[in-house]
Design a protein around this motif. Structure first.
Motif, short mmCIF file in Angstrom:
data_model
loop_
_atom_site.label_atom_id
_atom_site.label_comp_id
_atom_site.label_asym_id
_atom_site.label_seq_id
_atom_site.Cartn_x
_atom_site.Cartn_y
_atom_site.Cartn_z
N THR A 54 -69.72 84.68 -12.21
CA THR A 54 -69.76 83.86 -11.00
C THR A 54 -69.90 82.40 -11.41
N ASP A 55 -68.93 81.59 -10.98
CA ASP A 55 -68.91 80.19 -11.38
C ASP A 55 -70.00 79.40 -10.67
N GLU A 56 -70.70 78.54 -11.41
CA GLU A 56 -71.80 77.76 -10.85
C GLU A 56 -71.32 76.65 -9.94
N SER A 115 -62.80 74.17 -11.54
CA SER A 115 -62.63 74.25 -10.08
C SER A 115 -62.12 72.93 -9.51
N HIS A 116 -61.16 72.34 -10.21
CA HIS A 116 -60.45 71.13 -9.82
C HIS A 116 -61.23 69.84 -10.06
N VAL A 117 -62.49 69.93 -10.48
CA VAL A 117 -63.25 68.73 -10.82
C VAL A 117 -62.73 68.23 -12.17
N LYS A 163 -74.24 75.43 -7.38
CA LYS A 163 -75.26 74.63 -8.04
C LYS A 163 -74.85 73.17 -7.86
N LYS A 164 -75.66 72.43 -7.09
CA LYS A 164 -75.29 71.07 -6.73
C LYS A 164 -75.46 70.10 -7.91
N PRO A 165 -74.49 69.21 -8.09
CA PRO A 165 -74.64 68.19 -9.13
C PRO A 165 -75.70 67.17 -8.74
N THR A 166 -76.38 66.61 -9.71
CA THR A 166 -77.38 65.58 -9.43
C THR A 166 -76.72 64.21 -9.28
N LYS A 167 -75.48 64.10 -9.77
CA LYS A 167 -74.80 62.80 -9.70
C LYS A 167 -73.30 63.00 -9.59
#
Length: 333
Positions: free
Chosen positions: A53-55, A243-245, A287-291
């Motif tokens: 499962t991708d974070e 995921s396209h980022v 999982k949300k990025p901090t920045k």
């Protein structure tokens, strides 16, 4: 636009590519990997134990190895692939289709190896030992962090209940090697005359736009690759096209930073073009990025500083801008 389709050969397995059946060594010529080692790279291609499962996007991805996609020219690409095999009756069959297969970069492989390599390795090794198959080559793949080379979403996978035969005019019939073969070769040849007339009126405009796009894309990719090298040299786990980022960087504390790269004629345009994408990536991330960092090719001005500050105030997100100039990142604003 849908990806161009390709045929990719996988070893024969009558049990659904869950575990090795060592049948492929009986159906193949003496110089193939499967014949020499008594198992093929793709034996575990649909094994549920190799799902992750991708974070970032929360999607379930199947990891595996597909030999035709191991060539260096495919690394980092996303491809639409028809998986075909030679069954025990020497019949060529398409057994599955994947709308989008990601061919892993070296950085991605190392990250997955660090997190899941031992689990994948033990699964494979136990399967081989239970069939009295020598594992020395598998040991080498594990040591070189090369147990997997692709991943794909389960939602993109279509395993045919009834395998399909390959069209008689397909180039597959002329090449049985483990090699990627375009599905469009025949279609391109048949439609060549009709398409020629349609292109005449707009060739010049397409050429102009194409050159501009290629120039921007090359600069984008150059910045992306240089940043990956910079981050990894600093001990930061960094992966492109997750995921396209453009780049997902993970520090030693496990905090994520999403980087979106833009090549424009001003920092303001870079910020404008990247902002919507970064917010969408943030929204989808489990999982949300901090920045969130926008990396442009232009130095920022005073108005850009005010612009990015107002975005932070409105969105309550840690959004920043910096530029990649002369192989260095400028200070984030």
């Amino acid at each position: 636009m849908k990806n161009e389709r390709y045929y990719a050969r996988i070893c024969w397995n009558s049990k659904g590519w869950q575990h090795p059946t060592w049948e492929s060594c009986l159906t193949e010529t003496t110089n193939t990997y499967a014949h020499i080692h008594r198992y093929g790279h793709e034996e575990w291609l649909f094994n549920k134990e190799m799902q992750v499962t991708d974070e970032v996007d929360g999607e379930i991805y199947q990891y595996g190895f597909i030999q035709p996609l191991s060539a260096e020219c495919h690394i980092g690409k996303s491809l639409h692939v028809l998986l075909w095999t030679l069954d025990n009756n020497k019949k060529k069959l398409v057994v599955a289709e994947v709308d989008e297969i990601e061919v892993l970069t070296e950085v991605h492989r190392k990250i997955i190896h660090k997190k899941y390599g031992k689990k994948f390795y033990e699964l494979m090794k136990n399967d081989l030992l239970s069939s009295s198959i020598d594992t020395s080559d598998l040991d080498g793949l594990y040591e070189n962090m090369y147990l997997v080379n692709v991943r794909f979403k389960l939602s993109a996978l279509n395993i045919y209940n009834k395998p399909k035969t390959i069209p008689s005019d397909s180039a597959v019939h002329r090449n049985l090697r483990y090699k990627l073969i375009s599905d469009n070769l025949i279609a391109e040849r048949n439609n060549n005359t009709n398409q020629k007339n349609k292109k005449m009126g707009c060739e010049e405009e397409i050429l102009r736009r194409g050159k501009e796009f290629v120039k921007v894309r090359r600069e984008h990719n150059k910045i992306q690759n240089e940043l990956i090298y910079l981050f990894t040299s600093q001990g930061i786990d960094a992966e492109k096209e997750v995921s396209h980022v453009d780049i997902v960087a993970t520090n030693k504390n496990g905090d994520l930073t999403f980087y979106e790269i833009k090549v424009c004629d001003s920092a303001h345009k870079c910020i404008r073009e990247a902002l919507g994408q970064l917010i969408a990536y943030y929204y989808r991330a489990i999982k949300k990025p901090t920045k969130l960092v926008i990396v442009g090719n232009c130095k920022s001005k005073n108005d850009d500083i005010k612009f990015i500050e107002s975005i932070r105030n409105m969105t309550k997100l840690n959004v920043y801008y910096c530029a990649w100039i002369n192989e260095k990142l400028t200070k984030e604003i």
